[in-house]
Design an enzyme around this catalytic site. Structure first.
Site, PDB file in Angstrom:
ATOM      1  N   SER A 594       0.845  -1.188   0.000  1.00 10.38           N
ATOM      2  CA  SER A 594       0.000   0.000   0.000  1.00 10.38           C
ATOM      3  C   SER A 594       0.889   1.250   0.000  1.00 10.38           C
ATOM      4  O   SER A 594       1.643   1.452  -0.953  1.00 10.38           O
ATOM      5  CB  SER A 594      -0.955  -0.027   1.198  1.00 10.38           C
ATOM      6  OG  SER A 594      -1.960   0.942   1.062  1.00 10.38           O
ATOM      7  N   ASP A 669      -8.794  -4.586  -6.449  1.00  8.09           N
ATOM      8  CA  ASP A 669      -8.480  -3.638  -5.381  1.00  8.09           C
ATOM      9  C   ASP A 669      -9.323  -2.378  -5.547  1.00  8.09           C
ATOM     10  O   ASP A 669      -9.232  -1.689  -6.562  1.00  8.09           O
ATOM     11  CB  ASP A 669      -6.988  -3.292  -5.442  1.00  8.09           C
ATOM     12  CG  ASP A 669      -6.501  -2.532  -4.217  1.00  8.09           C
ATOM     13  OD1 ASP A 669      -7.333  -1.905  -3.538  1.00  8.09           O
ATOM     14  OD2 ASP A 669      -5.281  -2.563  -3.954  1.00  8.09           O
ATOM     15  N   HIS A 701      -7.618  -5.103  -1.650  1.00  3.03           N
ATOM     16  CA  HIS A 701      -6.344  -4.450  -1.330  1.00  3.03           C
ATOM     17  C   HIS A 701      -5.401  -5.369  -0.561  1.00  3.03           C
ATOM     18  O   HIS A 701      -4.195  -5.201  -0.610  1.00  3.03           O
ATOM     19  CB  HIS A 701      -6.608  -3.182  -0.535  1.00  3.03           C
ATOM     20  CG  HIS A 701      -5.409  -2.305  -0.381  1.00  3.03           C
ATOM     21  ND1 HIS A 701      -4.611  -1.931  -1.454  1.00  3.03           N
ATOM     22  CD2 HIS A 701      -4.845  -1.715   0.720  1.00  3.03           C
ATOM     23  CE1 HIS A 701      -3.630  -1.159  -1.029  1.00  3.03           C
ATOM     24  NE2 HIS A 701      -3.740  -1.021   0.279  1.00  3.03           N
TER      25      HIS A 701
END
Length: 724
Positions: A594, A669, A701
């Site tokens: 991320s 995602d 995600h």
């Protein structure tokens, strides 16, 4: 002959001893260490589950609940699963309750337990030995139940298949609050993409007679074209995704009255480019309080509204900042004084408590210092103290304190070490404390919030006993500004030899609202680090400026140029690593997910001479493709900060890639949408650079379930192939 036999015997004993030593030093697998692994639960420190019934401590188990003597720890059974299911059958309910782990006791002075059979919730009176109430919804939809009136708010599809908001009262009467619910118009759910501390979309008044709820109109928001690849012909399943600088949704707040069966909306004005958050009720259920934020997120106002009419009453508090203000907590009224409430703010540079007097429309600061209030747990009504969590003892600790409301004096309520996660009793007289320390897996104690003398209830054994484990250590280095202390964790290879040189992996996150290093078990080391240390790597993890729990200026140092200050600090970590004789500077890798994926590629492309291998998961590539609320808080809009967006974009960095880089994403995602990594791949094609790429179909995600084991096997193998 005798000498020969002795030699054979000695060799046999040595051989058997070596076998015994090997058997005692077991090796970890990803099935042991990864949360999706089939042996993961056995490798976690054991836990016990507790809740409060007033000031009575209750331990929950599969088939029984126990009253716990807070002085001795002695347990007495007072509720059995078999009895509950017997009482259920007596009212004609054939679906059994299967566990008491989630049993709650919502009425401090009544012998009522709230339990569920997976379809309905019911209240059982364990003294009268009967079921006294059931919610009669008979469905698995998420519920927001209030003990005050036994009413329930929930979502379900109407006859047209559209999701609407409903309320069920105590008698089982159902009321439909919305009729225009759809993918574009969303009721009773979290809004503003879960920013500003928002976790849900319905809020019951203290008396249980009114329900405040969010209505989000996202019809004007662009669709992101997600695709379901599991259909015979792949299906278009778009998400509403407001990107930085683009049109955002509009939120309003409704209030449903169970007495009048009518809804009013708060007259907050035009909701365009505004955020409404941290909804709270007055103790008498007549007034709603809400923090209101402009789209720039630098102007925050606390405003009150009449819950009956929806009319604006007044503005109570106003805070501005030249970078951003971020309200994360609703106000909380003092239980003994309905005219005063506590709010939290970073206005003096650190998150602290402030006491507001509504009769004078003034506030005073309750806590102060170069440390952060992490949470307000509640109040000890008898002593008139607030019970807080803070990192006053150390930036990497979380400890519990009582704060005297009059004087502000703080009293430590735990051992002053480690990371504590307590649960406050009703009335605030006792704490159930679960904590760990770097060398302590888990301890559970109970203590008074008046005279903090703890009773030990449970000490978990080390679940890794018999395994060879690495050395976990923590330290500090100076940030790139030469002044600020940054905390790091180091995980050395198993059987570490300081005369050898080891391949080294920098694990990085680096973004706001997260940290990696604290005083929990193994200094909060991720299990994957242990797995890689077992394979002969050294792991280094640094919390750079921009991460959480170090104050406003520490976090805001990255404003309008995400990734730049963070990179400078991470490179100070690299400088420190290169000073160590056992770090192989020619075999250095980096990995993150991320924001950490963004940092991985940032480091790989800005310092290609340093990092030989990188694995970037779910990476942001260009902040203009990230969502409005988070992206604009830290970067402003692409229109107002074009230089910042240009400087931090990784598209133009694709040409600088030299080392081996693997990019991994969830194909579906909806947090960091696939446009990020796909655009970077396109830039690499144009530049002639060669990253590797892997996508997980159907995953978001983060990889869920056993797919996470597959993911970490892939990450590990990549470093084995190219760094080791």
């Amino acid at each position: 002959m005798k000498t020969m036999m002795n030699r054979i015997l000695i060799c046999l004993i040595a051989f058997l001893s070596s076998i015994d030593m090997i058997s005692q030093e077991k090796q970890f697998t990803l099935e042991d260490l990864n949360f999706g692994g089939n042996n993961y639960q056995n490798m976690m420190p054991r836990n016990k589950f507790y809740t409060w019934w007033g000031n009575e401590l209750v331990r929950q188990d599969l088939e029984e609940c126990f009253i716990v003597d807070k002085k001795t720890g002695k347990e007495t059974v007072f509720l059995k699963l078999e009895d509950i299911n017997k009482w259920m059958k007596e009212i004609g309910e054939t679906r059994p309750v299967r566990s008491l782990y989630s049993a709650t006791f919502p009425y401090p002075t009544k012998s009522l337990a709230r339990v569920s059979n997976g379809h309905s919730y019911m209240l059982v009176d364990f003294k009268l030995k009967t079921v006294v109430w059931t919610d009669s919804i008979s469905t698995t939809v998420a519920r927001d139940w209030t003990a005050a009136s036994k009413a329930t708010a929930y979502k379900k599809n109407d006859t047209n298949g559209k999701s609407q908001l409903f309320v069920l009262d105590e008698a089982g009467n159902e009321y439909q609050l919305s009729t225009d619910g759809s993918r574009e118009i969303v009721y009773g759910e979290s809004v503003h993409r879960n920013e500003f501390g928002i976790e849900k979309g319905t809020f019951w008044s203290p008396d249980g007679q009114r329900l405040a709820f969010y209505r989000m109109d996202q019809s004007m928001v662009s669709d992101y074209p997600q695709v379901n690849v599991y259909e015979r012909v792949a299906a278009y399943e778009p998400d509403k995704y407001p990107m930085a600088g683009e049109t955002s949704h509009k939120v309003t707040v409704g209030v449903y009255n169970l007495n009048t069966l009518k809804t009013v909306y708060l007259n907050a004005g035009d909701p365009t480019d505004r955020y409404f958050t941290n909804i709270a009720w007055s103790p008498d259920s007549k007034v709603i309080y809400m923090f209101e934020l402009n789209r720039d997120q630098n102007d925050c106002r606390l405003v009150s509204y009449d819950a009956m009419t929806g009319n604006r009453i007044k503005e109570l508090y106003h805070e501005q900042n030249d970078k951003y203000v971020e309200p994360l907590h609703p106000i909380v009224f003092l239980p003994w004084d309905s005219k005063k409430f506590v709010f939290q703010s970073q206005r003096d540079g650190f998150n602290h408590l402030y006491l507001f007097d509504t009769t004078k429309n003034t506030y005073t600061q309750l806590t102060k210092g170069n440390w952060v209030v992490m949470d307000l747990l509640g109040f000890n009504e008898k002593n008139k103290t607030a019970i807080i969590l803070s990192n006053e003892a150390s930036p990497i600790q979380q400890n519990t304190y009582a704060v005297d409301i009059k004087s502000g004096k703080r009293t430590l309520l735990d051992n002053g070490r480690g990371w504590h996660s307590p649960m406050l009793s009703d009335g605030g007289q006792f704490l159930l404390d679960k904590y760990s320390e770097p060398d302590v897996p888990r301890v559970i104690t109970v203590t008074s919030t008046q005279t903090p003398k703890a009773t030990n209830l449970f000490v978990a054994d080390n679940p890794w006993k018999g395994y060879k484990i690495p050395e976990y250590s923590v330290g500090t280095i100076k940030a790139a500004d030469g002044m600020t202390d940054l905390y790091y964790r180091m995980v050395k290879p198993i059987d570490f030899d300081p005369t050898k040189k080891y391949p080294t992996i920098v694990y990085v996150y680096g973004g706001p609202h997260a940290h990696n290093v604290d005083a929990r078990w193994h200094y909060a080391s991720r299990s994957w680090e242990t797995y890689m240390a077992q394979k002969g790597y050294l792991l280094f993890i640094l919390d750079n400026r921009g991460s959480e729990n170090r104050g406003r200026d520490f976090e805001q140092a990255t404003f309008r140029e995400l990734g730049q200050i963070e990179m400078e600090d991470q490179m100070k970590g690299v400088e420190f690593l290169k000073s160590l004789p056992y770090v192989d500077a020619d075999r250095m890798g980096v990995h993150g997910w991320s924001f950490g994926g963004y940092m991985t590629i940032t480091l790989m492309t800005n310092h290609p001479e340093v990092f030989k291998v990188g694995v970037a998961g779910g990476p942001v590539i260009d902040w203009k493709w990230y969502e409005v609320m988070y992206g604009e808080r830290y970067m402003d809009t692409p229109q107002t900060n074009p230089e910042g967006y240009e400087k931090t974009s990784l598209i133009k960095q694709a040409k600088n890639l030299k080392g081996k880089l693997q990019i991994i994403t969830g194909y579906n995602d909806n947090t960091v949408v696939p446009q990020h990594c796909l655009s970077f791949l396109a830039a690499c094609v144009e530049a002639g650079t060669q990253p590797d790429f892997f996508a997980y179909p159907g995953e978001g995600h983060n990889m869920m379930g056993h797919a996470s084991v597959h993911l970490h096997e892939r990450i590990s193998q990549y470093f084995d192939d190219y760094l080791k």
